[in-house]
Write an enzyme that holds these catalytic residues in place. Structure first.
Site, PDB file in Angstrom:
ATOM      1  N   GLY A 199       0.774  -1.241   0.000  1.00  0.00           N
ATOM      2  CA  GLY A 199       0.000   0.000   0.000  1.00  0.00           C
ATOM      3  C   GLY A 199       0.802   1.286   0.000  1.00  0.00           C
ATOM      4  CG  ASP A 201      -8.821  -0.349   9.731  1.00  0.00           C
ATOM      5  OD1 ASP A 201      -9.550   0.298  10.509  1.00  0.00           O
ATOM      6  OD2 ASP A 201      -9.246  -1.314   9.073  1.00  0.00           O
ATOM      7  N   GLY A 234      -4.359  -0.356  13.474  1.00  0.00           N
ATOM      8  CA  GLY A 234      -2.989  -0.081  13.922  1.00  0.00           C
ATOM      9  C   GLY A 234      -2.209  -1.347  14.225  1.00  0.00           C
ATOM     10  CG  LEU A 256       2.865   1.551  13.099  1.00  0.00           C
ATOM     11  CD1 LEU A 256       4.080   1.487  12.175  1.00  0.00           C
ATOM     12  CD2 LEU A 256       2.338   2.987  13.179  1.00  0.00           C
ATOM     13  CE  LYS A 312      -9.691   3.063   6.913  1.00  0.00           C
ATOM     14  NZ  LYS A 312     -10.371   1.852   6.444  1.00  0.00           N
ATOM     15  NE  ARG A 348      -1.768  -2.800  -4.660  1.00  0.00           N
ATOM     16  CZ  ARG A 348      -1.935  -3.028  -3.357  1.00  0.00           C
ATOM     17  NH1 ARG A 348      -1.922  -2.026  -2.513  1.00  0.00           N
ATOM     18  NH2 ARG A 348      -2.114  -4.242  -2.901  1.00  0.00           N
TER      19      ARG A 348
HETATM   20  P1  IMP Z   1      -4.406  -2.232  10.436  1.00  0.00           P
HETATM   21  O1  IMP Z   1      -3.391  -3.290  10.749  1.00  0.00           O
HETATM   22  O2  IMP Z   1      -5.779  -2.546  10.909  1.00  0.00           O
HETATM   23  O3  IMP Z   1      -3.959  -0.848  10.853  1.00  0.00           O
HETATM   24  O4  IMP Z   1      -4.581  -2.240   8.894  1.00  0.00           O
HETATM   25  C1  IMP Z   1      -3.591  -1.776   8.131  1.00  0.00           C
HETATM   26  C2  IMP Z   1      -3.595  -2.346   6.750  1.00  0.00           C
HETATM   27  O5  IMP Z   1      -4.887  -2.786   6.284  1.00  0.00           O
HETATM   28  C3  IMP Z   1      -3.177  -1.216   5.865  1.00  0.00           C
HETATM   29  O6  IMP Z   1      -1.781  -1.144   5.777  1.00  0.00           O
HETATM   30  C4  IMP Z   1      -3.865  -1.552   4.570  1.00  0.00           C
HETATM   31  O7  IMP Z   1      -3.053  -2.409   3.821  1.00  0.00           O
HETATM   32  C5  IMP Z   1      -5.124  -2.276   4.984  1.00  0.00           C
HETATM   33  N1  IMP Z   1      -6.261  -1.316   5.029  1.00  0.00           N
HETATM   34  C6  IMP Z   1      -6.888  -0.849   6.128  1.00  0.00           C
HETATM   35  N2  IMP Z   1      -7.868   0.011   5.801  1.00  0.00           N
HETATM   36  C7  IMP Z   1      -7.847   0.103   4.455  1.00  0.00           C
HETATM   37  C8  IMP Z   1      -8.627   0.845   3.499  1.00  0.00           C
HETATM   38  O8  IMP Z   1      -9.546   1.623   3.823  1.00  0.00           O
HETATM   39  N3  IMP Z   1      -8.310   0.665   2.195  1.00  0.00           N
HETATM   40  C9  IMP Z   1      -7.313  -0.177   1.784  1.00  0.00           C
HETATM   41  N4  IMP Z   1      -6.547  -0.877   2.635  1.00  0.00           N
HETATM   42  C10 IMP Z   1      -6.817  -0.755   3.959  1.00  0.00           C
HETATM   43 MG    MG Z   2      -0.758  -1.577   4.109  1.00  0.00          MG
END
Ligand code: IMP
Ligand code: MG
Length: 188
Positions: free
Chosen positions: A57, A116, A118, A121, A144, A175
């Site tokens: 991403g 999203d 987190g 990360l 978010k 993308r």
């Molecule tokens: P997290 O681990 O929940 O923070 O999600 C992070 C990963 O989920 C991001 O690096 C994205 O690859 C994917 N992701 C989360 N939300 C979105 C979105 O709204 N669109 C596209 N990819 C998303």
């Molecule tokens: Mg990602």
């Protein structure tokens, strides 16, 4: 040359614009200047700056950001995968780091597309904790509301909706868009 006037497709079937291309460009430049200033302020450490983009991403954001920082930097990538439905983050994050990556004494900046939950990360920070890096920071283009892991630099705070474009995909699509759009039928 009106480079900033690339059309933002407002065509049927294209995701509607959430953050226009010009706004993305402006914000990336600001983030780059701020990161460069903070890095310069640590010059006495003489730490090499390393951008660690999170694939897939953050490939576009990383490419634009490293030019906006405008300092000598190493650029490398981590691959992060979380398994689950196309629009939901799952609990399991798998990471692939470049085997030859040596972060000892370096100023590491993790470059994420979106926080999203987190979790991604968080997993990356855990993994890098033992790397011997002098500084570990993170920048995310989008954040978010429910993210529980922080980033030192945030491009835009957005609502809890599914976004695509500027590197972000849904099942591999969108993308390439130069702007951040959102998908209709948002069930989240
Ligand atoms: P997290 O681990 O929940 O923070 O999600 C992070 C990963 O989920 C991001 O690096 C994205 O690859 C994917 N992701 C989360 N939300 C979105 C979105 O709204 N669109 C596209 N990819 C998303
Ligand atoms: Mg990602």
């Amino acid at each position: 040359m009106a480079r900033e006037s690339i059309p933002e497709p407002d065509q049927p079937g294209y995701p509607p614009v959430l953050i226009p291309e010009v706004a993305v460009r402006r914000r990336v430049r600001e983030l780059g200047r701020g990161i460069a200033r903070a890095h310069d302020a640590r010059k006495q450490d003489d730490a090499q700056l390393v951008l660690l983009g999170v694939l897939n991403g953050a490939f576009m954001f990383t490419a634009d950001l490293v030019r906006a920082i405008d300092r000598p930097a190493i650029v490398d990538f981590i691959r992060a995968r979380s398994y689950g439905a196309a629009r939901a983050s799952s609990g399991t994050v798998t990471l692939e780091l470049p085997p030859e990556l040596d972060l000892a004494g370096k100023h590491v900046l993790v470059v994420e597309d979106v926080l999203d939950t987190g979790r991604t990360l968080g997993a990356i920070r855990d993994r890098l904790a033992a790397s011997g890096a002098a500084v570990i920071e993170a920048v995310t283009l989008l954040r978010k509301p429910k993210a529980t892991v922080g980033a030192e630099y945030i491009g835009f705070e957005i609502d809890d909706r599914f976004v695509v474009g500027y590197g972000l995909d849904e099942a591999g699509r969108w993308r390439h868009l130069p702007y951040v759009g959102y998908l209709d039928d948002d069930v989240r």
